[in-house]
Design a protein around this motif. Structure first.
Motif, PDB file in Angstrom:
ATOM      1  N   ALA A 119       0.846  -1.197   0.000  1.00 48.59           N
ATOM      2  CA  ALA A 119       0.000   0.000   0.000  1.00 48.59           C
ATOM      3  C   ALA A 119       0.878   1.242   0.000  1.00 48.59           C
ATOM      4  O   ALA A 119       1.950   1.262   0.629  1.00 48.59           O
ATOM      5  N   LEU A 120       0.448   2.269  -0.688  1.00 54.76           N
ATOM      6  CA  LEU A 120       1.195   3.522  -0.715  1.00 54.76           C
ATOM      7  C   LEU A 120       1.367   4.062   0.706  1.00 54.76           C
ATOM      8  O   LEU A 120       0.427   4.041   1.514  1.00 54.76           O
ATOM      9  N   GLY A 121       2.580   4.519   1.007  1.00 54.95           N
ATOM     10  CA  GLY A 121       2.878   5.045   2.328  1.00 54.95           C
ATOM     11  C   GLY A 121       3.336   4.007   3.317  1.00 54.95           C
ATOM     12  O   GLY A 121       3.872   4.352   4.387  1.00 54.95           O
ATOM     13  N   GLN A 122       3.138   2.742   3.005  1.00 55.88           N
ATOM     14  CA  GLN A 122       3.569   1.651   3.891  1.00 55.88           C
ATOM     15  C   GLN A 122       5.098   1.628   3.964  1.00 55.88           C
ATOM     16  O   GLN A 122       5.781   1.714   2.943  1.00 55.88           O
ATOM     17  N   VAL A 123       5.652   1.533   5.167  1.00 57.39           N
ATOM     18  CA  VAL A 123       7.099   1.467   5.342  1.00 57.39           C
ATOM     19  C   VAL A 123       7.551   0.023   5.170  1.00 57.39           C
ATOM     20  O   VAL A 123       7.036  -0.886   5.833  1.00 57.39           O
ATOM     21  N   VAL A 124       8.494  -0.181   4.273  1.00 55.55           N
ATOM     22  CA  VAL A 124       8.954  -1.536   3.950  1.00 55.55           C
ATOM     23  C   VAL A 124      10.476  -1.603   3.991  1.00 55.55           C
ATOM     24  O   VAL A 124      11.168  -0.586   3.882  1.00 55.55           O
ATOM     25  N   GLU A 125      10.973  -2.818   4.156  1.00 54.19           N
ATOM     26  CA  GLU A 125      12.393  -3.115   3.965  1.00 54.19           C
ATOM     27  C   GLU A 125      12.552  -3.857   2.650  1.00 54.19           C
ATOM     28  O   GLU A 125      11.754  -4.747   2.340  1.00 54.19           O
ATOM     29  N   ILE A 126      13.564  -3.477   1.912  1.00 53.04           N
ATOM     30  CA  ILE A 126      13.876  -4.127   0.646  1.00 53.04           C
ATOM     31  C   ILE A 126      15.182  -4.875   0.795  1.00 53.04           C
ATOM     32  O   ILE A 126      16.223  -4.275   1.095  1.00 53.04           O
ATOM     33  N   ALA A 144       6.917  -5.443   5.298  1.00 53.51           N
ATOM     34  CA  ALA A 144       6.504  -4.266   6.054  1.00 53.51           C
ATOM     35  C   ALA A 144       7.242  -4.231   7.390  1.00 53.51           C
ATOM     36  O   ALA A 144       7.517  -5.269   7.998  1.00 53.51           O
ATOM     37  N   VAL A 145       7.575  -3.015   7.846  1.00 48.50           N
ATOM     38  CA  VAL A 145       8.238  -2.830   9.139  1.00 48.50           C
ATOM     39  C   VAL A 145       7.531  -1.702   9.873  1.00 48.50           C
ATOM     40  O   VAL A 145       6.696  -0.992   9.324  1.00 48.50           O
TER      41      VAL A 145
END
Length: 225
Positions: A119-126, A144-145
């Protein structure tokens, strides 16, 4: 990738199964290894998941004479290339954007919760590696984090200048006014940065930066079986 000195080895790559680590035919016992996350904090072994990129420091690699090689890990470091909010999601083109960086999704990319959960704005680790020529990252895992986690970018520095203090990673410019150019950082060298949460009309402001001597994952294959 497997590298060694005769007394120990460093093994780097993405995880494709769970259990003992197998890289380039080397089976690694990680049952007693210390595990650290991308921030250097101790975490349980189950923090290593499918698609996670790890760097394992092991003892000597032994060979039983039948082509079966093995080693024991003393430590496992989890590597994260990007951490920040999803700014764009284009599943048809198999890519997302995080902190101004284009991230390619492949058929083997593990997306925690599935692509529909993004989802837009979701904080993720790549997790993955940087394709320097294509000026993008290629994800092996997206997860997600917590929203309070530092925003981070790790990659190959380009266009490093001392005045004004700036550099670029995969085509995105970063402002080093708050940190200066870190010692050991030059074009074609890895750098790890923490950035502000807001971009502010131009280069992304960096709040912490350091040279990063961790190995690249290009062309590596790591398996946990």
């Amino acid at each position: 990738e497997v590298g060694g000195t005769g007394t120990g080895s460093t093994i780097v790559g993405p995880v494709s199964g769970l259990g003992s680590i197998i890289v380039d035919g080397v089976r690694i016992d990680d049952s007693t290894a210390s595990v650290r996350n991308a921030d250097g904090q101790s975490v349980p072994r189950d923090a290593v998941k499918l698609g996670t990129v790890v760097e394992a420091a092991t003892g000597p690699i032994s060979d039983d004479g039948a082509g079966n090689r093995s080693a024991t890990a003393q430590s496992v470091q989890i590597r994260t290339e990007l951490r920040g909010p999803l700014q764009a999601i284009d599943l048809a083109a198999m890519r997302v954007t995080v902190l101004g960086q284009v991230v390619a999704i492949t058929a083997s990319t593990v997306i925690d919760g599935g692509a529909a959960s993004l989802a837009l704005g979701q904080v993720v680790e790549i997790h993955g590696n940087q394709d320097v020529q294509a000026q993008r990252f290629v994800a092996t895992r997206i997860e997600a984090v917590g929203g309070n986690a530092d925003f981070k970018v790790r990659g190959v520095a380009q266009n490093v200048t001392a005045s004004p203090p700036r550099l670029s990673i995969a085509g995105q410019s970063y402002d080093l006014a708050a940190t200066g150019v870190p010692a050991g950082v030059a074009d074609d060298r890895f750098v790890a940065t923490s950035v502000e949460r807001v971009q502010r009309n131009g280069p992304w402001p960096v709040i912490r930066a350091k040279a990063d001597d961790r190995r690249t994952t290009d062309g590596q294959q790591t398996e946990l079986a």
